[in-house]
Design an enzyme around this catalytic site. Structure first.
Site, PDB file in Angstrom:
ATOM      1  N   GLU A 100       0.846  -1.190   0.000  1.00 54.09           N
ATOM      2  CA  GLU A 100       0.000   0.000   0.000  1.00 54.09           C
ATOM      3  C   GLU A 100       0.884   1.244   0.000  1.00 54.09           C
ATOM      4  O   GLU A 100       1.871   1.266   0.728  1.00 54.09           O
ATOM      5  CB  GLU A 100      -0.936   0.040   1.226  1.00 54.09           C
ATOM      6  CG  GLU A 100      -2.029   1.092   1.018  1.00 54.09           C
ATOM      7  CD  GLU A 100      -3.034   1.201   2.179  1.00 54.09           C
ATOM      8  OE1 GLU A 100      -4.063   1.788   1.987  1.00 54.09           O
ATOM      9  OE2 GLU A 100      -2.741   0.686   3.255  1.00 54.09           O
ATOM     10  N   GLY A 104       2.962   2.087  10.872  1.00 52.79           N
ATOM     11  CA  GLY A 104       2.790   1.441  12.170  1.00 52.79           C
ATOM     12  C   GLY A 104       2.448  -0.022  11.969  1.00 52.79           C
ATOM     13  O   GLY A 104       2.986  -0.903  12.625  1.00 52.79           O
ATOM     14  N   MET A 159       0.250  -2.805   8.774  1.00 52.17           N
ATOM     15  CA  MET A 159      -0.397  -2.882   7.464  1.00 52.17           C
ATOM     16  C   MET A 159      -1.331  -4.079   7.426  1.00 52.17           C
ATOM     17  O   MET A 159      -0.958  -5.195   7.782  1.00 52.17           O
ATOM     18  CB  MET A 159       0.676  -2.993   6.360  1.00 52.17           C
ATOM     19  CG  MET A 159       0.133  -3.204   4.964  1.00 52.17           C
ATOM     20  SD  MET A 159      -0.838  -1.772   4.425  1.00 52.17           S
ATOM     21  CE  MET A 159      -2.010  -2.586   3.346  1.00 52.17           C
ATOM     22  N   GLU A 200      -6.160  -2.760  12.445  1.00 52.57           N
ATOM     23  CA  GLU A 200      -5.837  -3.589  11.272  1.00 52.57           C
ATOM     24  C   GLU A 200      -6.840  -4.725  11.087  1.00 52.57           C
ATOM     25  O   GLU A 200      -7.159  -5.099   9.959  1.00 52.57           O
ATOM     26  CB  GLU A 200      -4.412  -4.141  11.363  1.00 52.57           C
ATOM     27  CG  GLU A 200      -3.303  -3.097  11.574  1.00 52.57           C
ATOM     28  CD  GLU A 200      -3.337  -1.945  10.595  1.00 52.57           C
ATOM     29  OE1 GLU A 200      -3.921  -2.075   9.506  1.00 52.57           O
ATOM     30  OE2 GLU A 200      -2.775  -0.866  10.936  1.00 52.57           O
ATOM     31  N   GLU A 231      -9.510   4.317   6.193  1.00 56.17           N
ATOM     32  CA  GLU A 231      -8.697   4.734   7.335  1.00 56.17           C
ATOM     33  C   GLU A 231      -9.500   5.464   8.407  1.00 56.17           C
ATOM     34  O   GLU A 231      -9.261   5.289   9.598  1.00 56.17           O
ATOM     35  CB  GLU A 231      -7.508   5.581   6.862  1.00 56.17           C
ATOM     36  CG  GLU A 231      -6.544   4.827   5.939  1.00 56.17           C
ATOM     37  CD  GLU A 231      -6.007   3.528   6.545  1.00 56.17           C
ATOM     38  OE1 GLU A 231      -6.190   3.298   7.755  1.00 56.17           O
ATOM     39  OE2 GLU A 231      -5.405   2.739   5.794  1.00 56.17           O
TER      40      GLU A 231
END
Ligand code: BES
Ligand code: ZN
Length: 835
Positions: A96, A232, A234, A269, A291
């Site tokens: 990403e 941080g 993924m 996540e 997000e």
């Protein structure tokens, strides 16, 4: 599938050499491509075929060579040390937003979904992982040291969620209540440190399954700690990658805030496994859907797993206020923003997409109510599963579920930038209060003077001292002005807007309304999240020059009885901003006195050692307060910190994890070269990345110029992981006035290396912001602007503009208020005047 006869195929491809490519139509002979034309700027390649490929299905085969790079994007290597001290590399992916094309040629867009059959040929003593479970593992014919590992076919998914990892890892595993096999992979010898995240993940999966009423669609999920990692974490489907510090918890050496962080990141996540992976945004314009939503629901999940964290109050100080700070700038952007080039995509992984996105979803959830919100979520996830969706699609589903005008309300929040300031005044009319509300765009530079009149549909709630926790009235403000009558409110009763600090707006009260609220701060009758919001609104109104800063300082002094961690944390943050501003004056010491006065009472109440029955929030509060007092030079705190540090270093008495940061920062702030050397030694000895990061972040507190240089050099050394260099330099810039100048010079002097290290990427934006945001004169704004004109960083363009705007705002603030602030500090110290 060839949809239209052609002799060219265009696909994404970056830093890859194609050796051969061929196309075989189903049941027909294959045709070899004869030309590979790379369009490097566009990250594309055109394959040319000698004959026309006819309409129909077929197989495209490509033989290619790529690079295992060291830039933390695409397919890259991550360095680690084995328990016996050897240096080795793992191979990992981070795709990403637009870097799958660095691992294999593909159509690298979120809306182009496919299934993936992945096989990896790896050394036989290494762990090999991918999105799906292993279905076959056999010796590799050409080399007895290698094995071929074949993974099950994935569901239909986007390229940016594909992942593979090859390296040496241990793991712990559990089966979640809903039957999913969960593993947490850790560095070798550290499996224990995976247990906390494992517990959180095993609780979280059934929570989301229940919340969405949609099961987790894969047979397994792995969570793995990667040593070199830019973000941080993924959310790769079925194989979530994390920084070590976002996954590993050591019962003895991890502090409370790390536990909380791990819980939030895991919650975030795992939410993407549904929201993002199962249903994916149509295009990056809708990134915020991914997000913003995950950044909201991570709190819901942590609140479910750890109610004692009071995490929703922390949302307000961590996301809501941060988003408002950024969104008040002229250089902000709408939540939905059109993007094209990869650098424009990188640019929107910012506080608008994350924190404003999460804040408007929180407001929406409150407006709709949990039951209908869940119904709408389920509708959306089932309708678009394995497909793509845009913002409007979510509004449609929520509108169906709730019967409320969701799109009309939400478009005002996602399609235009900024948010309103609601001015409110009250008039007593016999037993009633008549409120007059006016909305105008809130600007960090002062009253809005634009020609157009942006307007929001604002859900407004109002409470009174009768019941501060319950809305007396709720109304949707859909015009510029509104007059309301609150029945049966006595003259001595106060009125407050924005109960729970849920509405994404700021409030300016008339002077007498504000005055009536202050006692409710002191006697704590106003709930914590409302005390926090009120203080934060006042602070930003002062920064914008709408009220005077001295007025806010007086309000801050009303927090003498404050017991709440999060309220203190926000207050502390604002005092930090003011302190940075006043470091440009010659009365910097005076604000330290103010800080000490404000924080001493709570410091004394808390003491150094946990008392029986204390919990998570007490630990966080103690760390915050002692650190603040220590940095400000509070004598007793400094002495005790030095004593405890000495015992810690000499091995007499190890500092508890929660006390380390405050003690480290205190001794460094008032330390010398011996202190710095001791800290660097502790850094070298530390086995946990959390401890290394803890030290890295506070080194910048040191104030002697030659030691500052030493810290900056250290930031770029082998001792610091590439992703952590940013926080070391940032720490120097935020640590002292000298540090700020030195860090900026250091960034300019080492620009090429830094830029190269992060290849554009979002870390470069973070670095720039941390380094220059604290300046406060027009000349510096011009200098920053000029530097980035000659050293362009496309993915940080907007950040640079925001920083320059902030510097000018600081300069104006200083000019406007410094003298008054100074006078106020002097007057506080003076003995009461004789009459
Ligand atoms: N999808 C992102 C990871 C990401 C960030 C990829 C930036 C590409 C660029 C992931 O879900 C994420 O948001 N991670 C956050 C942590 C989260 C708890 C807010 C991060 O990396 O900061
Ligand atoms: Zn995310």
């Amino acid at each position: 599938q060839v949809k239209q006869a052609t002799n060219q195929i265009v696909m994404n491809c970056a830093d890859i050499d194609i050796i051969t490519a061929s196309y075989a139509p189903e049941g027909d002979e294959e045709v070899h491509a004869t030309g590979f034309n790379y369009q490097n700027e566009d990250e594309k390649v055109t394959l040319s075929f000698p004959s026309t490929l006819q309409k129909g299905t077929g197989m495209l085969k490509i033989d290619f060579v790529g690079e295992l790079n060291d830039k933390m994007k695409g397919f890259y290597r991550s360095k680690y040390t084995t328990p016996t001290g050897d240096t080795r590399y793992a191979a990992v992916t981070q795709f990403e937003a637009t870097d799958a094309r660095r691992a294999f040629p593909c159509w690298d867009e979120p809306a182009i979904k496919a299934t993936f059959d992945i096989s990896l040929v790896v050394p036989k003593d290494r762990v090999a992982l991918s999105n799906m479970n292993v279905i076959d593992r056999k010796p590799y014919p050409d080399d007895e040291n290698l094995v071929e590992v074949k993974f099950a076919r994935t569901p239909i998914m986007s390229t940016y969620l594909v992942a593979f990892v090859v390296g040496e890892y241990d793991f712990v595993e559990a089966r979640s209540l809903d039957g999913v096999l969960v593993r947490v992979y850790t560095p070798v010898g550290k499996a224990e440190q995976g247990k906390f995240a494992l517990e959180v993940a095993a609780k979280t999966l059934p929570f989301y399954k229940d919340y969405f009423n949609v099961p987790y669609p894969l047979p397994k999920i792995d969570l793995i700690a990667i040593a070199d990692f830019a973000a941080g974490a993924m959310e790769n489907w079925g194989l979530v990658t994390y920084r070590e510090t976002a996954l590993l918890i050591d019962p003895k050496n991890s502090c409370s805030s790390s536990r909380q962080w791990v819980a939030l990141v895991v919650g975030h996540e795992l939410a993407h496994q549904w929201f993002g992976n199962l249903v994916t945004m149509e295009w990056w314009t809708h990134l915020w859907l991914n997000e913003g939503f995950a950044s909201w629901i991570e709190y819901l999940c942590v609140d479910h797993c750890f109610p004692e964290y009071d995490i929703w109050t922390q949302f307000v100080s961590a996301d809501y206020t941060r988003a408002q700070e950024l969104d008040a700038l002229d250089n902000s952007h709408p939540i939905e923003v059109s993007v094209g080039h990869p650098s424009e995509v990188d640019e929107i992984f910012d506080a608008i997409s994350y924190s404003k996105g999460a804040s408007v979803i929180r407001m929406l959830h409150d407006y709709i109510g949990d039951e209908d919100f869940r119904k709408g979520m389920n509708l959306y996830l089932t309708k678009f599963q394995q497909k793509n969706a845009a913002t409007e699609d979510l509004w449609d589903s929520l509108e169906k579920a709730s019967g409320k005008p969701i799109a009309a309300v939400m478009n005002t929040w996602t399609k235009q930038m900024g948010f309103p300031l609601i001015y409110v005044e009250a008039e007593q009319q016999e037993d009633d209060k008549v409120l007059k509300l006016v909305q105008k765009k809130f600007c960090a530079s002062g009253p809005y003077t634009g020609e157009d009149f942006p307007m929001w549909m604002v859900p407004i709630s109002i409470c009174t001292s009768d019941d501060p926790t319950c809305a007396k009235m709720q109304i949707l403000m859909d015009k510029p002005e509104l007059t309301l009558v609150l029945k049966d409110i006595k003259p001595d009763q106060w009125v407050k807007l924005n109960l729970g600090t849920v509405g994404f707006y700021r409030t300016q009260y008339s002077p007498d309304m504000l005055e009536s609220l202050i006692p409710a701060i002191k006697d704590l009758s106003l709930p914590p999240v409302d005390r926090l919001g009120l203080q934060n609104d006042l602070f930003s109104l002062a920064r914008a020059g709408i009220i005077s800063t001295v007025e806010v300082l007086k309000v801050m002094e009303a927090f003498v009885n404050e017991p709440n961690y999060t309220v203190w944390s926000d207050l502390s943050c604002n005092l930090g901003i003011l302190s940075t501003l006043l470091s440009h004056t010659d009365f910097y010491e005076e604000i330290q006195v103010f800080v000490k006065d404000v924080f001493s009472p709570i410091g004394e109440r808390l003491g150094w050692d946990p008392k029986p029955g204390e919990g998570h929030l007490d630990a966080l509060l103690r760390g915050l307060v002692l650190g603040k007092l220590g940095k400000a030079g509070h004598k007793a705190t400094l002495e005790e910190a030095r004593r405890r540090f000495k015992d810690h270093v000499e091995g007499k008495h190890t500092l508890s994890a929660d006390l380390r940061s405050p003690v480290y920062v205190t001794v460094l702030k008032h330390g010398d070269s011996t202190t710095l050397d001791t800290m660097l030694k502790l850094h070298k000895q530390a086995d946990m990345q959390e401890e290394k990061n803890r030290i890295e972040r506070v080194l910048g507190a040191i104030s002697q110029p030659e030691l500052i240089q030493k810290v900056l050099t250290f930031a770029l050394s082998e001792e610091v992981r590439p992703q952590d260099t940013v926080s070391v330099i940032g720490g120097v810039a935020g640590g002292s006035k000298q540090g700020r100048k030195a860090a900026w010079k250091f960034v300019r002097d080492n620009w090429e290396e830094l830029y190269n290290r992060y290849q554009g990427g979002f870390l470069i934006s973070r670095l720039i912001k941390l380094t220059v945001d604290g300046f406060a004169n027009d000349k510096m704004a011009a200098e920053v602007k000029a530097f980035f004109e000659s050293h362009p960083a496309p993915s940080a363009e907007r950040t640079v503009q925001q920083c320059c705007e902030n510097i000018l705002l600081n300069a104006a603030w200083l000019k406007r208020d410094a003298e008054n602030i100074h006078q106020y500090f002097l007057q506080r110290k003076a003995p009461p005047a004789m009459v």
